[in-house]
Design a protein around this motif. Structure first.
Motif, PDB file in Angstrom:
ATOM      1  N   ILE A  25       0.865  -1.186   0.000  1.00 40.72           N
ATOM      2  CA  ILE A  25       0.000   0.000   0.000  1.00 40.72           C
ATOM      3  C   ILE A  25       0.897   1.230   0.000  1.00 40.72           C
ATOM      4  O   ILE A  25       1.885   1.290   0.743  1.00 40.72           O
ATOM      5  N   GLU A  26       0.564   2.208  -0.837  1.00 38.94           N
ATOM      6  CA  GLU A  26       1.404   3.400  -0.927  1.00 38.94           C
ATOM      7  C   GLU A  26       0.539   4.650  -1.054  1.00 38.94           C
ATOM      8  O   GLU A  26      -0.263   4.790  -1.974  1.00 38.94           O
ATOM      9  N   ASN A  27       0.701   5.540  -0.091  1.00 36.32           N
ATOM     10  CA  ASN A  27       0.005   6.837  -0.110  1.00 36.32           C
ATOM     11  C   ASN A  27      -1.499   6.685  -0.351  1.00 36.32           C
ATOM     12  O   ASN A  27      -2.078   7.367  -1.205  1.00 36.32           O
ATOM     13  N   LEU A  28      -2.109   5.796   0.410  1.00 38.02           N
ATOM     14  CA  LEU A  28      -3.551   5.559   0.296  1.00 38.02           C
ATOM     15  C   LEU A  28      -4.305   6.611   1.101  1.00 38.02           C
ATOM     16  O   LEU A  28      -3.998   6.852   2.276  1.00 38.02           O
ATOM     17  N   ASN A  29      -5.285   7.247   0.458  1.00 38.80           N
ATOM     18  CA  ASN A  29      -6.096   8.269   1.105  1.00 38.80           C
ATOM     19  C   ASN A  29      -7.573   7.970   0.891  1.00 38.80           C
ATOM     20  O   ASN A  29      -7.993   7.654  -0.232  1.00 38.80           O
ATOM     21  N   LEU A  30      -8.344   8.058   1.953  1.00 41.79           N
ATOM     22  CA  LEU A  30      -9.796   7.909   1.846  1.00 41.79           C
ATOM     23  C   LEU A  30     -10.469   8.446   3.098  1.00 41.79           C
ATOM     24  O   LEU A  30      -9.824   8.629   4.139  1.00 41.79           O
ATOM     25  N   ALA A  31     -11.767   8.688   2.982  1.00 42.51           N
ATOM     26  CA  ALA A  31     -12.561   9.131   4.123  1.00 42.51           C
ATOM     27  C   ALA A  31     -13.931   8.488   4.041  1.00 42.51           C
ATOM     28  O   ALA A  31     -14.526   8.405   2.961  1.00 42.51           O
ATOM     29  N   ILE A  32     -14.430   8.024   5.188  1.00 48.07           N
ATOM     30  CA  ILE A  32     -15.741   7.379   5.266  1.00 48.07           C
ATOM     31  C   ILE A  32     -16.616   8.196   6.206  1.00 48.07           C
ATOM     32  O   ILE A  32     -16.246   8.450   7.357  1.00 48.07           O
TER      33      ILE A  32
END
Length: 253
Positions: free
Chosen positions: A19-26
């Motif tokens: 995993i590399e520089n994973l961005n998310l928002a829930i």
């Protein structure tokens, strides 16, 4: 309000960057599915969110609090029901609450009745079918105090008819007990049918390459699966996955 926020998350094993520089928002109350090629790091991501693994860099925030490497903050349901064979069904679904020092037996019984398991409160897991075990496992996750439920391909081992039955049951339960859900699946149709949003991951190293906002209103009806617009969205997502080198065709793999 964001329940879960992930900033620049990275993880590698030996020299393999998963995993590399994973961005998310829930957001609170959302049902978000994660799709991606086989081996793209979806389960590793769940292990990071659940605190089983610690990231090499980046941050995981739950309700604004950093939980990197911390366990006990989320409810997690793996691919298999993982019910303890020596505990009754009622005892199994109360386990998550027990671990946090407080149980609500009356609520557990009410939810088991709604799940069609009211006659099996004192039964043991080996007395239940696969679908019934999955219902019990989901009730356990729903009763746990975590503010987000992570579901890792919970229906992948079920036959087609039982899987559709479980999907409809899950939707009905969430209508009554709205929870924030993060759902990993290989099944495009399942993701479209259940989700508010779909996040598509790249092959390793995993990052979010596309976000799909599912356009279908709730409550969802099974007839949706046969509508032309549903097939169009399914085809479009399939083409995205195919472009990532996935062999996904809407079926589990």
């Amino acid at each position: 309000m964001n329940v879960l926020t992930v900033h620049n998350l990275s993880k590698k094993f030996d020299h393999q960057v998963v995993i590399e520089n994973l961005n998310l928002a829930i957001k609170e109350g959302e049902f978000v599915s994660i799709l991606g090629p086989s081996g793209s790091g979806k389960s590793t991501f769940f292990n990071l969110v659940g605190g089983i693994l610690a990231p090499d860099s980046g941050s995981i925030l739950l309700n604004g609090e950093t939980i990197n490497g911390k366990r006990g903050f989320i409810s997690y349901m793996p691919q298999t029901p993982s019910l303890f064979p020596w505990r009754t069904i009622l005892q199994n679904v109360l386990l998550g609450q027990e671990l946090h020092g407080k149980t609500d037996k009356e609520k557990a019984i009410h939810m088991l009745n709604k799940a069609g398991l009211g006659d099996y409160l004192s039964a043991y897991p080996d007395e239940l079918s696969g679908g019934m075990k999955q219902r019990a496992a989901f009730i356990r996750a729903l009763l746990s105090p975590g503010s987000i439920i992570c579901l890792d391909e919970p229906f992948s081992a079920l036959d087609e008819l039982t899987r559709h039955e479980m999907q409809n049951w899950l939707l009905s339960i969430l209508d009554d007990y709205r929870k924030t859900v993060l759902f990993v699946t290989h099944n495009i149709e399942e993701a479209l049918y259940l989700s508010d949003r779909i996040l598509i991951l790249s092959d390793k190293p995993a990052s979010v390459v596309k976000e799909v906002i599912v356009p279908f209103t709730r409550p969802r009806e099974e007839s949706l699966l046969l509508e032309e617009d549903f097939f169009k969205w399914k085809r479009d997502i399939h083409l995205v996955l195919k472009g990532l080198g996935s062999d996904s065709n809407g079926k589990n793999d």
